[in-house]
Design a protein around this motif. Structure first.
Motif, PDB file in Angstrom:
ATOM      1  N   THR A   1       2.070   9.018   4.213  1.00  0.00           N
ATOM      2  CA  THR A   1       2.139   7.643   4.806  1.00  0.00           C
ATOM      3  C   THR A   1       3.972   7.813   4.244  1.00  0.00           C
ATOM      4  OG1 THR A   1       1.826   6.282   3.051  1.00  0.00           O
ATOM      5  CG2 THR A   1      -0.653   6.118   5.262  1.00  0.00           C
ATOM      6  N   ILE A   2       3.945   6.403   5.233  1.00  0.00           N
ATOM      7  CA  ILE A   2       5.716   5.858   5.034  1.00  0.00           C
ATOM      8  C   ILE A   2       5.438   4.975   5.344  1.00  0.00           C
ATOM      9  CG2 ILE A   2       6.437   8.105   5.885  1.00  0.00           C
ATOM     10  CD1 ILE A   2       7.477   7.166   8.175  1.00  0.00           C
ATOM     11  N   GLN A   3       6.480   3.908   4.034  1.00  0.00           N
ATOM     12  CA  GLN A   3       5.995   2.521   4.482  1.00  0.00           C
ATOM     13  C   GLN A   3       7.560   1.801   4.088  1.00  0.00           C
ATOM     14  OE1 GLN A   3       4.276   3.355   1.245  1.00  0.00           O
ATOM     15  NE2 GLN A   3       2.403   3.858   1.976  1.00  0.00           N
ATOM     16  N   ASN A   4       7.756   0.731   5.139  1.00  0.00           N
ATOM     17  CA  ASN A   4       8.865  -0.010   4.454  1.00  0.00           C
ATOM     18  C   ASN A   4       9.950   0.455   5.167  1.00  0.00           C
ATOM     19  OD1 ASN A   4       7.666  -2.852   3.541  1.00  0.00           O
ATOM     20  ND2 ASN A   4       7.046  -1.283   1.569  1.00  0.00           N
ATOM     21  N   ALA A   5       9.893   1.646   6.481  1.00  0.00           N
ATOM     22  CA  ALA A   5      10.846   2.313   6.983  1.00  0.00           C
ATOM     23  C   ALA A   5      11.677   1.656   7.161  1.00  0.00           C
ATOM     24  CB  ALA A   5      10.125   3.761   7.196  1.00  0.00           C
ATOM     25  N   ILE A   6      13.085   1.915   7.796  1.00  0.00           N
ATOM     26  CA  ILE A   6      14.401   1.248   8.377  1.00  0.00           C
ATOM     27  C   ILE A   6      14.660   2.694   9.447  1.00  0.00           C
ATOM     28  CG2 ILE A   6      16.475   0.653   8.909  1.00  0.00           C
ATOM     29  CD1 ILE A   6      16.119  -0.578   5.597  1.00  0.00           C
ATOM     30  N   VAL A   7      14.366   2.449  10.660  1.00  0.00           N
ATOM     31  CA  VAL A   7      14.823   3.346  11.408  1.00  0.00           C
ATOM     32  C   VAL A   7      15.990   3.049  12.706  1.00  0.00           C
ATOM     33  CG1 VAL A   7      13.777   4.322  14.208  1.00  0.00           C
ATOM     34  CG2 VAL A   7      12.359   4.210  11.682  1.00  0.00           C
TER      35      VAL A   7
END
Length: 168
Positions: A129-135
């Motif tokens: 899982t990736i968390q707190n990503a900014i796209v």
């Protein structure tokens, strides 16, 4: 268009592409992606060698990754050459691709999104899982769309025998 050679001193660590990532991030989020006091080449090298993940893809109908820093390459278990030939949709498992497509549509409309979380898959099939990503949307200085990029500092393996936390 990003060169197919991995960032290095010979190609200035793809400073022109990194400039677009930095410019877009700053314009949309009001924050700096990397130390703004660094020269273009030093910033590009720092981003490539950063202890967090940064990836981007272009504007093709089926977008292809055009940038992946070293941490991204390690996490996804892909070489630069393999990463920059991969359609970005393939970084998510098939059941998660609709969710990912919706995320990218939202980013296209809003300019960016914070606090994204999702499941991704490495070349070996390892899920995390990736968390707190900014796209965010990437554009050039004239505002011409160049693609989208993602940044994240947190990920966790979904394998039973792995401890949670950041991959090192």
């Amino acid at each position: 268009m990003v060169q197919n050679a991995a960032p290095s001193p010979q190609n200035r660590y793809l400073a022109d592409h990194v400039d677009r990532l930095r410019y877009s991030f700053r314009r949309l989020l009001g924050e700096d992606l990397i130390d703004p006091t660094l020269s273009d080449v030093a910033a590009a090298q720092a981003l490539y060698e950063a202890p967090f993940v940064v990836v981007s893809h272009g504007t093709e109908a089926d977008p292809i990754f055009n940038y992946a820093n070293r941490m991204a390459q390690q996490l996804f278990e892909l070489s630069w050459e393999d990463f920059t030939a991969l359609p970005s949709r393939l970084s998510a498992e098939l059941p998660n691709r609709a969710e990912r497509a919706q995320l990218l549509a939202t980013v296209a409309q809003q300019g960016f999104i914070r606090d994204y979380a999702g499941v991704r898959i490495a070349k070996s099939g390892r899920r995390f899982t990736i968390q707190n990503a900014i796209v965010w949307n990437v554009s050039d200085g004239a505002g011409t769309p160049c693609g989208q990029a993602a940044l994240f500092h947190q990920w966790q393996s979904l394998e039973d025998d792995d401890e949670p936390g950041r991959m090192r």
